[in-house]
Enzyme design. Sequence first.
Site, mmCIF file in Angstrom:
data_model
loop_
_atom_site.group_PDB
_atom_site.id
_atom_site.type_symbol
_atom_site.label_atom_id
_atom_site.label_comp_id
_atom_site.label_asym_id
_atom_site.label_seq_id
_atom_site.Cartn_x
_atom_site.Cartn_y
_atom_site.Cartn_z
ATOM 1 N N LEU A 244 10.000 0.760 -15.472
ATOM 2 C CA LEU A 244 11.381 0.838 -16.240
ATOM 3 C C LEU A 244 11.237 0.293 -17.641
ATOM 4 O O LEU A 244 10.837 -0.672 -17.931
ATOM 5 C CB LEU A 244 12.389 -0.019 -15.511
ATOM 6 C CG LEU A 244 13.754 0.190 -15.898
ATOM 7 C CD1 LEU A 244 14.354 1.513 -15.893
ATOM 8 C CD2 LEU A 244 14.723 -0.991 -15.548
ATOM 9 N N ARG A 278 23.802 7.233 -16.245
ATOM 10 C CA ARG A 278 22.363 7.724 -16.001
ATOM 11 C C ARG A 278 22.137 9.109 -15.422
ATOM 12 O O ARG A 278 21.237 9.804 -15.781
ATOM 13 C CB ARG A 278 21.848 6.976 -15.000
ATOM 14 C CG ARG A 278 21.731 5.599 -15.713
ATOM 15 C CD ARG A 278 21.360 4.337 -14.818
ATOM 16 N NE ARG A 278 21.190 3.072 -15.543
ATOM 17 C CZ ARG A 278 20.738 2.102 -14.818
ATOM 18 N NH1 ARG A 278 20.866 1.771 -13.638
ATOM 19 N NH2 ARG A 278 20.865 0.806 -15.492
ATOM 20 N N HIS A 343 15.413 5.373 -9.237
ATOM 21 C CA HIS A 343 15.908 4.149 -9.808
ATOM 22 C C HIS A 343 16.597 3.282 -8.899
ATOM 23 O O HIS A 343 16.355 1.979 -8.375
ATOM 24 C CB HIS A 343 16.473 4.043 -11.105
ATOM 25 C CG HIS A 343 16.744 2.574 -11.457
ATOM 26 N ND1 HIS A 343 15.713 1.846 -11.958
ATOM 27 C CD2 HIS A 343 17.921 1.898 -11.906
ATOM 28 C CE1 HIS A 343 16.321 0.888 -12.570
ATOM 29 N NE2 HIS A 343 17.558 0.861 -12.243
HETATM 30 C C1 LIG Z 1 13.053 -1.975 -12.449
HETATM 31 C C2 LIG Z 1 14.198 -2.618 -12.224
HETATM 32 C C3 LIG Z 1 15.334 -2.935 -12.901
HETATM 33 C C4 LIG Z 1 16.537 -3.254 -12.768
HETATM 34 N N1 LIG Z 1 17.413 -3.708 -13.568
HETATM 35 C C5 LIG Z 1 18.819 -3.939 -13.409
HETATM 36 C C6 LIG Z 1 19.829 -4.499 -14.331
HETATM 37 O O1 LIG Z 1 19.214 -4.710 -15.285
HETATM 38 N N2 LIG Z 1 21.036 -4.806 -13.988
HETATM 39 C C7 LIG Z 1 21.349 -4.566 -12.485
HETATM 40 O O2 LIG Z 1 22.735 -4.601 -12.287
HETATM 41 N N3 LIG Z 1 20.492 -3.891 -11.491
HETATM 42 C C8 LIG Z 1 19.275 -3.428 -12.017
HETATM 43 N N4 LIG Z 1 18.514 -3.112 -11.131
HETATM 44 C C9 LIG Z 1 18.843 -3.001 -9.652
HETATM 45 C C10 LIG Z 1 18.927 -4.082 -9.059
HETATM 46 O O3 LIG Z 1 17.888 -5.056 -9.433
HETATM 47 C C11 LIG Z 1 18.862 -4.089 -7.374
HETATM 48 O O4 LIG Z 1 19.568 -2.901 -6.772
HETATM 49 C C12 LIG Z 1 19.009 -5.415 -6.969
HETATM 50 O O5 LIG Z 1 18.489 -6.579 -7.639
HETATM 51 C C13 LIG Z 1 18.866 -5.555 -5.324
HETATM 52 O O6 LIG Z 1 19.063 -6.721 -4.784
HETATM 53 P P1 LIG Z 1 19.001 -6.822 -3.151
HETATM 54 O O7 LIG Z 1 19.156 -8.419 -3.050
HETATM 55 O O8 LIG Z 1 19.809 -5.809 -2.694
HETATM 56 O O9 LIG Z 1 17.557 -6.355 -2.837
HETATM 57 P P2 LIG Z 1 15.932 -6.639 -3.122
HETATM 58 O O10 LIG Z 1 16.122 -7.921 -4.470
HETATM 59 O O11 LIG Z 1 15.118 -5.571 -3.282
HETATM 60 O O12 LIG Z 1 15.649 -7.589 -1.867
HETATM 61 C C14 LIG Z 1 15.127 -7.012 -0.774
HETATM 62 C C15 LIG Z 1 14.590 -8.099 0.088
HETATM 63 O O13 LIG Z 1 14.420 -7.595 1.259
HETATM 64 C C16 LIG Z 1 13.219 -8.129 1.996
HETATM 65 N N5 LIG Z 1 12.662 -6.938 2.723
HETATM 66 C C17 LIG Z 1 12.699 -5.893 2.799
HETATM 67 N N6 LIG Z 1 12.118 -5.087 3.944
HETATM 68 C C18 LIG Z 1 11.962 -6.268 4.749
HETATM 69 C C19 LIG Z 1 11.321 -6.205 6.121
HETATM 70 N N7 LIG Z 1 10.989 -4.950 6.711
HETATM 71 N N8 LIG Z 1 11.025 -7.281 6.615
HETATM 72 C C20 LIG Z 1 11.556 -8.412 5.749
HETATM 73 N N9 LIG Z 1 11.941 -8.476 4.679
HETATM 74 C C21 LIG Z 1 12.149 -7.357 4.025
HETATM 75 C C22 LIG Z 1 12.113 -8.072 0.768
HETATM 76 O O14 LIG Z 1 11.220 -9.029 1.027
HETATM 77 C C23 LIG Z 1 13.203 -8.781 -0.349
HETATM 78 O O15 LIG Z 1 13.286 -10.397 -0.328
HETATM 79 C C24 LIG Z 1 17.178 -2.712 -11.472
HETATM 80 C C25 LIG Z 1 16.281 -2.384 -10.578
HETATM 81 C C26 LIG Z 1 14.865 -2.183 -10.891
HETATM 82 C C27 LIG Z 1 13.890 -1.481 -9.788
#
Ligand SMILES: Cc1cc2nc3c(=O)[nH]c(=O)nc-3n(C[C@H](O)[C@H](O)[C@H](O)COP(=O)(O)OP(=O)(O)OC[C@H]3O[C@@H](n4cnc5c(N)ncnc54)[C@H](O)[C@@H]3O)c2cc1C
Length: 566
Positions: A244, A278, A343
Amino acid sequence: MDKLLYDVVVLGGGLAGLMSAHEVASAGYNVAVVSKVFPTRSHSSSAEGGIAAYVHGNSDPNDNPDYMTYDTVKGGDYLVDQDAAELLSQKSGEIVQFMERWGTLFNRQPDGRVALRYFGGQTYPRTRFVGDKTGMALLHTLYERVSGLSVDFYNEWFAVDLVLDEKRVAGVLALEMRTMEPSLFVAKSVVVATGGMGMLYAHTTNAYINTGDGYGMALRAGAALKDPEFVQFHPTGLYPSDILISEAARGEGAVLKNNKGERFMARYAPKKLDLAPRDIVSRSMTIEIREGRGFPGGYLALDLTHLGESYIKERLALAYEAALSFAGVDATQEPIPVRPAQHYYMGGIDVDITGRNPDLQGLFAAGEAACVSVHGANRLGSNSLLETLVFGRETGRAVVEYLKKHEGHSSTSLEREAEGLLDEAYRFVKSESGVHFGEILNKLRQVMWDDVGIFRNEDLLKTALSEVEKLRSQVKNMYVSDKSKTYNTEFFNALELRNMMDLAVVIAKSALNRTESRGAHFRTDYPERDDKAWLKHTISYLKGNQVEIGYKPVTFTRWQPEARVY
Ligand SMILES: Cc1cc2nc3c(=O)[nH]c(=O)nc-3n(C[C@H](O)[C@H](O)[C@H](O)COP(=O)(O)OP(=O)(O)OC[C@H]3O[C@@H](n4cnc5c(N)ncnc54)[C@H](O)[C@@H]3O)c2cc1C
């Protein structure tokens, strides 16, 4: 099989999982966080550009939470549940101030106030940031905070399936990845916060761990996904690696150009230009490339050079480093080669505004794994980090309320069900022949990219559906070549593929079903938004090989649909 007893098991150590765990543990309940990577390596840590928030006294004087809600609703092409968007805006200031007090050092203006930058679709700039490593800063802060509570972390443990007692979620089957030893976590409630699914697409900005495990687990357990057809493509993946390049670059003034040197966004979004949402920018770029105005290989130019070296290195350090290391381009001197890549996933486990799933008692979901729905048909940049924290907290609080009313664990013996699920999973290591999982994975990722991508139509989607169904039938005969029990990553990749496959068939079918264009779901055969027929959420179940589709109304409060021009 070992049996572990908890009030709550949280699947995922990203921002959403940790925030939910924080709320539940703070109320005195015992919580396990199960994560397949060390929590601070979750994809939340790679969030770059920032977190949106309205803070009274520290935002643009013309801004207010209503503008923020309006931007979110319009950005989501009116498929957003407006009560959820209102909550997101109203709680935004409070939650970023919490994070700041807990230790996240946001960039500041010379006068000491927190610095703000524009992100796509915002009427006023309201994105707060820590350089372009915002997610890393937030995740480390929160992990530190949760580590101080009595939460048991199971790091490098893989959740395989939810364990049910009839229509109630009673636990989780998980394997320790180092040894492949199984454990049955018995719990009164489970929060799925497993993040997104980018690996389903041949081109993605997501981490290798983003394989949509939670969607697969929920579907197999009988819970629905909401709006599964809505997949976000980000305009600026670095060419050719798809790493990204944050929207922060355009927020700070970077400009997209074609091979004629034209600032082509002027043709597609005359007012917002490069900072249109986007979906619009990704489609415009794809048109430019398809009509021959891209560079050889299929990319466009993102020009930052006019921002100056010191500014670029301070505000966009990661973009600068990534371009240099992975494309050999010095962004202070020449434009960065970019193209759209998958994304984010707007669809997710169907939950209400408190994170509760209506299908299975005791099941909650938060973050990218869930669909509240606050992003509707297209998420605005920097709203996702905010969602993980605001709705992670709401979900944790709702779980606490649930626990007050449901004090006991399930009285049924769950071992037999867990053993059955384990046998299903182990099959892939036991099997000696069939199709290698890697072959199926590559085909799946290409089909999704080619046929369920930025532009869709009936022919493409029908091809995709039949291809995906064919590949899915091969999963039963899939094998892995590594038969060892020590860090058998190949085996875990196979389990991830099973999850992606269950998700893929639901996405393809739901995309074929929605005969209109809205937000990120663009049908060339139905290019218009059709509010009469389609202003409703898709609710999809997976029953064996059948995808069953129903609908739910969108919640409206104050904003009526209007034309979405930028
Ligand atoms: C490169 C990038 C840049 C981004 N930049 C931004 C930004 O600047 N601003 C913004 O608002 N959003 C941004 N986003 C989007 C945002 O970061 C994500 O949507 C958000 O952080 C997701 O958080 P979450 O806690 O839902 O999941 P994640 O942070 O993805 O965590 C998922 C967790 O689940 C666990 N997990 C998954 N499957 C299993 C399993 N089978 N067993 C055990 N554990 C499992 C993983 O180990 C992890 O700990 C970005 C995304 C990307 C990819």
